[in-house]
Design a protein around this motif. Structure first.
Motif, mmCIF file in Angstrom:
data_model
loop_
_atom_site.group_PDB
_atom_site.id
_atom_site.type_symbol
_atom_site.label_atom_id
_atom_site.label_comp_id
_atom_site.label_asym_id
_atom_site.label_seq_id
_atom_site.Cartn_x
_atom_site.Cartn_y
_atom_site.Cartn_z
ATOM 1 N N GLN A 35 0.818 -1.073 0.096
ATOM 2 C CA GLN A 35 0.047 -0.118 -0.037
ATOM 3 C C GLN A 35 1.097 1.275 -0.046
ATOM 4 O O GLN A 35 0.764 2.227 -0.622
ATOM 5 N N GLN A 36 1.911 1.324 0.784
ATOM 6 C CA GLN A 36 2.839 2.379 0.832
ATOM 7 C C GLN A 36 3.600 2.602 -0.499
ATOM 8 O O GLN A 36 3.746 3.816 -0.850
ATOM 9 N N ARG A 37 3.813 1.599 -0.866
ATOM 10 C CA ARG A 37 4.744 1.586 -2.403
ATOM 11 C C ARG A 37 3.742 2.085 -3.380
ATOM 12 O O ARG A 37 4.238 2.947 -4.244
ATOM 13 N N ARG A 38 2.603 1.552 -3.408
ATOM 14 C CA ARG A 38 1.646 2.315 -4.512
ATOM 15 C C ARG A 38 1.197 3.597 -4.167
ATOM 16 O O ARG A 38 1.250 4.578 -5.070
ATOM 17 N N SER A 39 1.141 4.140 -2.949
ATOM 18 C CA SER A 39 0.802 5.399 -2.753
ATOM 19 C C SER A 39 1.684 6.448 -3.120
ATOM 20 O O SER A 39 1.450 7.641 -3.741
ATOM 21 N N LYS A 40 3.040 6.055 -2.767
ATOM 22 C CA LYS A 40 4.297 6.892 -3.306
ATOM 23 C C LYS A 40 4.418 6.850 -4.805
ATOM 24 O O LYS A 40 4.721 7.684 -5.231
ATOM 25 N N ALA A 41 3.838 5.981 -5.478
ATOM 26 C CA ALA A 41 3.816 5.899 -6.828
ATOM 27 C C ALA A 41 2.772 6.812 -7.559
ATOM 28 O O ALA A 41 2.686 6.705 -8.918
ATOM 29 N N GLY A 42 1.735 6.866 -6.707
ATOM 30 C CA GLY A 42 0.613 7.752 -7.176
ATOM 31 C C GLY A 42 -0.568 7.045 -7.619
ATOM 32 O O GLY A 42 -1.317 7.355 -8.401
ATOM 33 N N ARG A 45 -4.188 2.738 -3.404
ATOM 34 C CA ARG A 45 -3.336 1.733 -2.616
ATOM 35 C C ARG A 45 -3.950 0.346 -2.743
ATOM 36 O O ARG A 45 -3.344 -0.700 -2.393
#
Length: 55
Positions: A35-42, A45
């Motif tokens: 979720q964190q990785r997806r959120s940072k990638a825009g 989540r």
């Protein structure tokens, strides 16, 4: 308690005993790190799809 959960999972209640209807909800478990990785990638989540521009 076990009998209640069994009936809940098997959808044997009429009417449904909860105020939130979980029967139509799709499973949305995604590991917190993903979720964190997806959120940072825009990305969204949960789905991993691009987020709308207004978010």
């Amino acid at each position: 308690m076990v009998e209640f959960l069994r009936k809940l999972f098997l959808d044997e209640f009429d009417p449904y005993p909860l105020s939130i209807d979980l029967r139509d909800a799709s499973p949305r478990y995604v590991h917190w790190f993903e979720q964190q990785r997806r959120s940072k990638a825009g990305l969204d989540r949960y789905s991993g799809e691009p987020r709308p521009a207004n978010q």
